[in-house]
Structures are given as C-alpha cells and as structure tokens.
Design a protein around this motif. Sequence first.
Motif, short mmCIF file in Angstrom:
data_model
loop_
_atom_site.label_atom_id
_atom_site.label_comp_id
_atom_site.label_asym_id
_atom_site.label_seq_id
_atom_site.Cartn_x
_atom_site.Cartn_y
_atom_site.Cartn_z
N LEU A 185 5.20 14.30 7.56
CA LEU A 185 4.73 13.31 6.58
C LEU A 185 3.42 13.75 5.94
N ALA A 186 2.56 14.41 6.72
CA ALA A 186 1.30 14.91 6.16
C ALA A 186 1.57 15.93 5.06
N ASN A 187 2.61 16.71 5.21
CA ASN A 187 2.97 17.68 4.18
C ASN A 187 3.38 16.97 2.90
N GLN A 188 4.10 15.84 3.02
CA GLN A 188 4.46 15.05 1.85
C GLN A 188 3.22 14.49 1.18
N ALA A 189 2.29 13.99 1.99
CA ALA A 189 1.05 13.45 1.43
C ALA A 189 0.25 14.53 0.72
N ARG A 190 0.21 15.73 1.30
CA ARG A 190 -0.54 16.84 0.69
C ARG A 190 0.00 17.16 -0.70
N LYS A 191 1.30 17.08 -0.87
CA LYS A 191 1.90 17.37 -2.17
C LYS A 191 1.63 16.27 -3.20
N ALA A 234 1.50 9.09 3.71
CA ALA A 234 2.96 9.00 3.86
C ALA A 234 3.28 8.41 5.23
N GLY A 235 3.94 7.27 5.25
CA GLY A 235 4.24 6.62 6.52
C GLY A 235 4.21 5.11 6.36
N THR A 236 3.70 4.42 7.37
CA THR A 236 3.64 2.96 7.33
C THR A 236 2.22 2.49 7.64
N GLY A 237 1.89 1.29 7.16
CA GLY A 237 0.58 0.72 7.41
C GLY A 237 -0.42 1.15 6.35
N SER A 238 -1.66 1.36 6.76
CA SER A 238 -2.72 1.76 5.83
C SER A 238 -3.78 2.57 6.56
N LEU A 239 -4.65 3.20 5.80
CA LEU A 239 -5.73 4.00 6.38
C LEU A 239 -7.05 3.60 5.73
N THR A 240 -8.14 4.01 6.37
CA THR A 240 -9.48 3.81 5.82
C THR A 240 -10.05 5.17 5.46
N LEU A 241 -10.39 5.33 4.18
CA LEU A 241 -10.97 6.56 3.67
C LEU A 241 -12.47 6.32 3.47
N SER A 242 -13.31 7.16 4.06
CA SER A 242 -14.75 6.98 3.92
C SER A 242 -15.41 8.29 3.52
N ALA A 243 -16.49 8.17 2.76
CA ALA A 243 -17.27 9.33 2.34
C ALA A 243 -18.75 9.00 2.50
N HIS A 253 -9.62 1.34 1.42
CA HIS A 253 -8.36 1.27 2.17
C HIS A 253 -7.23 1.77 1.27
N VAL A 254 -6.37 2.59 1.85
CA VAL A 254 -5.24 3.18 1.11
C VAL A 254 -3.96 2.82 1.83
N SER A 255 -2.99 2.28 1.11
CA SER A 255 -1.70 1.91 1.70
C SER A 255 -0.83 3.15 1.89
N CYS A 256 -0.05 3.13 2.96
CA CYS A 256 0.90 4.21 3.23
C CYS A 256 2.26 3.86 2.66
N SER A 257 3.03 4.88 2.29
CA SER A 257 4.34 4.66 1.69
C SER A 257 5.26 5.81 2.06
N ILE A 258 6.55 5.52 2.05
CA ILE A 258 7.54 6.58 2.26
C ILE A 258 7.51 7.56 1.10
N ASP A 259 7.16 7.08 -0.09
CA ASP A 259 7.01 7.92 -1.28
C ASP A 259 5.54 7.89 -1.69
N PRO A 260 4.70 8.72 -1.07
CA PRO A 260 3.25 8.62 -1.31
C PRO A 260 2.85 8.98 -2.73
N ILE A 261 1.84 8.28 -3.21
CA ILE A 261 1.27 8.54 -4.53
C ILE A 261 -0.21 8.86 -4.36
N GLY A 262 -0.65 9.94 -4.95
CA GLY A 262 -2.06 10.32 -4.84
C GLY A 262 -2.94 9.39 -5.67
N LEU A 263 -3.98 8.85 -5.07
CA LEU A 263 -4.89 7.94 -5.74
C LEU A 263 -6.30 8.53 -5.78
N GLY A 264 -7.00 8.36 -6.92
CA GLY A 264 -8.40 8.75 -7.00
C GLY A 264 -9.23 7.69 -6.31
#
Length: 297
Positions: A185-191, A234-243, A253-264
Amino acid sequence: MNHAQLSRARAAVLSGAIALGMMSGVVACSSPDTKAVKAPGASAPAKKLTSAEKQQVKLVNLALGDSDPDDHLHDAHKLGVLVGAKRSGPLRATYNSRLKPGQAVKVDLACTGGGAVTLTVASGKSTETTEATCPDDSSFPEPLIFTADGSRVNVTVTGHGKYGAMGAVVHDLNISTAVARDLILANQARKAVPNKDQLEGFLGATSGSLREGIASSGLDVKKGQGIRIHAACAGTGSLTLSAVSGTAKSIKHVSCSIDPIGLGGILFTAAATDLEVRIERDKGASGGAAYSINNES
C-alpha cells in the motif's frame, strides 16, 4: 482489478521465457539459487499455440517483467516464474524458500483474454485461494500477499476459459505478512504524490508502513523558505502529518483511501535551517503512506 494502482508493463520482454511459452504454452523457471523446483504444469503435453495465444503470452510476460518488488521490499527473493496459455491447463510449481512461519509470500498474478484465473498458494497446513479478473487485450500484475506456514511453497494458477494466457512471479519477502501488505500500500501512496520529475525545487520524499511510522529529520532548508509537503495514504483510517522547523510547526490530518490521492497537505515557512517531517497513524488506521517535499519560494 484496479488498473490505476498497478504497474504498467515494461517495454522489453524476457525473450527466453516467451520463447518457451510459445513452444509449449507453459513456462516454469526459478532463480539460480532456489534449492528445489518442481513444476508438473511444465511437463504437460505440448499444445501448439495459435497466433492469438502467442500474443496473449507476450502480454503476460510483459506485465510480469514489471512486477519486481519496489524499494521497500529490499530483502525480497525471487523463487520463480510461471507463464502459460489457459487451455494448456493449470500451472503448478513447488518452491523451497527461506521463510519462517508467519512471514510473507508475494505473488504477482497476471492474465489476459477475458474471464478469470484462480491462484492457490499452499504452505504447510495453510492454503489460500483468490480469483482475479482478466482484461481482454492487456495484462497488469496484481500483487497478492500470503502467509507462509513452512519453508515449502506450492503455487497453482488455473485459468477459466480456453482463450488467453496467465502467469505469476513468486517472491518470499522475509518480513511479516502484516508489514508486507502495508508496504504494498505504501508503494501505491508513493505513486500518488508528485516526484522529483514533477516538482520544481524538489527537496525529498519517503514512504512506508503506518504500522512502523514514517519520519525524516535534518533536511536542509533556508530560514524564511516556503515549504510545501504533499501526502497520500493508501489503506483505512487517517494519519497525522506534521512538520517542524525551529519555532514553526504545522499539523494536518489526511484520510486514507483504497485509491489514494496526493494532497498538498502543508504549506508553511521554515523558521530555521532544518526541517523534520513525521507521519503517524491515527487510532485504528492501517496501510501505507508517502510524502514529498518541495521549495515554494
């Protein structure tokens, strides 16, 4: 099968494998250091392939040629390849692997000619079966993860219908099944996030399993520099992105999806000469994630 998530086929064909496939309709081969391979499917009576079937075998070989494990699966070990025409009968092989019970077997399955194929993987007392739909005139590898229950792995690919071709590449991964599924799934997210060829001022990118967490620190930036961080899950649930850069900090917070979309996901100004980016899964989340960073100044 979701074609948008799958690798496009390489422009080069494994010529030796194709030649064998055209001659007998079945190919079974292994890497040189595989201890033992038995492929009853390869010893079936030869059936002359039609021109259409030869073309289908080429398509499957093209797809499987692009199915090598991504960078995350650096310890993957190829056990073998099976390719053949559907009407030649089931493809079967037995491989000896280095796996311990609970570790992952990755099978990239490809087929064409419409209809479907059934993949069965047996190891020790464990047997798992899945079915994949075949495109009519193209072929895409579908990565599938199974759990080993012993060092011997039996693989069977059965076609439904008399037209088309099918095949599989088998790897042992030397990691747990759960982590292996996350890394696929990480590979899908990377793409899904922009890469260095798509971004001006590219600063870096990384991806990985939500289960293990993802972090980069010590990235060199300029104080006052505008930074944008693109993220996908890519997956289920959500993550927290921090900088974090000096006194500047941003969280999203970024939502996870089976079909991930890259967000700025984050746009902020660095307050120091270093930058730390971190991804942590929210409660109940699973899968893989990725981010890329570029200079907006």
